[in-house]
Design a protein around this motif. Structure first.
Motif, PDB file in Angstrom:
ATOM      1  N   PRO A   1       0.345   7.104   6.889  1.00  0.00           N
ATOM      2  CA  PRO A   1       1.663   7.695   6.616  1.00  0.00           C
ATOM      3  C   PRO A   1       2.807   6.933   7.284  1.00  0.00           C
ATOM      4  CG  PRO A   1       0.144   9.353   7.497  1.00  0.00           C
ATOM      5  CD  PRO A   1      -0.570   8.052   7.522  1.00  0.00           C
ATOM      6  N   VAL A   2       2.569   6.399   8.475  1.00  0.00           N
ATOM      7  CA  VAL A   2       3.613   5.646   9.176  1.00  0.00           C
ATOM      8  C   VAL A   2       3.918   4.358   8.423  1.00  0.00           C
ATOM      9  CG1 VAL A   2       4.183   4.449  11.333  1.00  0.00           C
ATOM     10  CG2 VAL A   2       2.949   6.630  11.401  1.00  0.00           C
ATOM     11  N   LEU A   3       2.874   3.605   8.068  1.00  0.00           N
ATOM     12  CA  LEU A   3       3.076   2.354   7.346  1.00  0.00           C
ATOM     13  C   LEU A   3       3.671   2.607   5.968  1.00  0.00           C
ATOM     14  CD1 LEU A   3      -0.218   0.511   8.350  1.00  0.00           C
ATOM     15  CD2 LEU A   3       2.095   0.090   9.239  1.00  0.00           C
ATOM     16  N   GLN A   4       3.238   3.688   5.315  1.00  0.00           N
ATOM     17  CA  GLN A   4       3.792   3.990   3.993  1.00  0.00           C
ATOM     18  C   GLN A   4       5.276   4.303   4.093  1.00  0.00           C
ATOM     19  OE1 GLN A   4       1.519   6.484   1.404  1.00  0.00           O
ATOM     20  NE2 GLN A   4       3.266   6.921   0.095  1.00  0.00           N
ATOM     21  N   THR A   5       5.665   5.116   5.068  1.00  0.00           N
ATOM     22  CA  THR A   5       7.066   5.497   5.216  1.00  0.00           C
ATOM     23  C   THR A   5       7.939   4.299   5.590  1.00  0.00           C
ATOM     24  OG1 THR A   5       6.493   7.745   5.861  1.00  0.00           O
ATOM     25  CG2 THR A   5       8.670   6.952   6.533  1.00  0.00           C
ATOM     26  N   GLU A   6       7.495   3.491   6.541  1.00  0.00           N
ATOM     27  CA  GLU A   6       8.357   2.439   7.067  1.00  0.00           C
ATOM     28  C   GLU A   6       8.258   1.106   6.337  1.00  0.00           C
ATOM     29  OE1 GLU A   6       8.708   2.091  11.291  1.00  0.00           O
ATOM     30  OE2 GLU A   6       8.187   4.210  11.571  1.00  0.00           O
TER      31      GLU A   6
ATOM     32  N   GLY B   1      -0.691  10.559   0.785  1.00  0.00           N
ATOM     33  CA  GLY B   1      -2.093  10.964   0.763  1.00  0.00           C
ATOM     34  C   GLY B   1      -2.862  10.440  -0.433  1.00  0.00           C
ATOM     35  N   SER B   2      -2.188   9.749  -1.323  1.00  0.00           N
ATOM     36  CA  SER B   2      -2.837   9.220  -2.525  1.00  0.00           C
ATOM     37  C   SER B   2      -3.850   8.139  -2.168  1.00  0.00           C
ATOM     38  CB  SER B   2      -1.778   8.622  -3.452  1.00  0.00           C
ATOM     39  OG  SER B   2      -2.379   7.889  -4.486  1.00  0.00           O
ATOM     40  N   LYS B   3      -4.980   8.143  -2.863  1.00  0.00           N
ATOM     41  CA  LYS B   3      -5.979   7.080  -2.672  1.00  0.00           C
ATOM     42  C   LYS B   3      -5.522   5.789  -3.335  1.00  0.00           C
ATOM     43  CE  LYS B   3      -8.768   9.514  -0.305  1.00  0.00           C
ATOM     44  NZ  LYS B   3      -8.688   9.389   1.113  1.00  0.00           N
ATOM     45  N   ASP B   4      -4.406   5.840  -4.084  1.00  0.00           N
ATOM     46  CA  ASP B   4      -3.852   4.673  -4.755  1.00  0.00           C
ATOM     47  C   ASP B   4      -2.979   3.843  -3.814  1.00  0.00           C
ATOM     48  OD1 ASP B   4      -3.291   2.940  -6.834  1.00  0.00           O
ATOM     49  OD2 ASP B   4      -1.601   4.114  -7.544  1.00  0.00           O
TER      50      ASP B   4
END
Length: 186
Positions: A18-23, A45-48
């Motif tokens: 979640p941190v890497l996805q957000t930033e 949370g997506s597996k994609d």
């Protein structure tokens, strides 16, 4: 964990995503400057998610990058396009905005060279980056990478074409310890 002088490269943990996805991913400009594909939203949370690691995938290896002092997550690094026949691969990395400008990029490249040349037995490593990415160019060159060419107007980034710089390093040109003294100490 693989260690440099400032950072460690370790397996991706679920709470890193979640941190890497957000930033890194959800910032459209950052994503567009670092990826070959156009940005699109990904459901949390997506597996994609490109940040979820598939341990069975043999063509690339993803790491989470953490500070050695304290273990704070500072980014990600990937050895991708691994070609076992020609013994070559590409290095990619992304640092969280709060981690930029601290010399972590140079250390990450050093540790990735150690991983590619010593652990994986590769002959050649390559980095492609936008011509205006001074930090990545500096990190690569400090680790011995040589500019091999420019792909003119090859990257579509936020409404304009930019040049890509191709840098390469051969195992026989690599100087093992500078600048980060990367190794595989526990």
């Amino acid at each position: 964990m693989l260690r440099g002088s400032k950072v460690g490269l370790r397996a991706r943990h679920d709470d890193d995503i979640p941190v890497l996805q957000t930033e890194l991913h959800d910032d459209v400009v950052t994503y567009s400057r670092s990826e070959l594909r156009p940005w699109r939203p990904i459901t949390p949370g997506s597996k994609d998610s490109r940040l979820v690691v598939d341990d069975n995938e043999q063509g690339h290896v993803s790491f989470s990058v953490v500070e050695l002092d304290g273990g704070t997550l500072v980014g990600n690094a990937t050895l991708w396009g691994i070609d076992l026949h020609n013994r070559s691969a590409h290095i990619g990395l992304g640092l969280r905005p709060s981690a930029r400008g601290k010399g972590y990029g140079t250390d990450v490249v050093a540790v990735m060279c150690h991983y590619g040349f010593i652990v994986r037995g590769l002959q050649r490593l390559q980095i492609e980056t936008l011509s205006d990415n001074a930090a990545m160019l500096r990190s690569a060159e400090r680790n011995g990478f040589v500019r091999e060419g420019v792909l003119r107007s090859s990257a579509w980034v936020m409404g304009e074409f930019l040049d890509d710089v191709v840098l390469g390093l051969l195992v026989q040109e690599w100087k093992r310890d500078p600048p980060g003294k990367a190794d595989a100490r526990p």
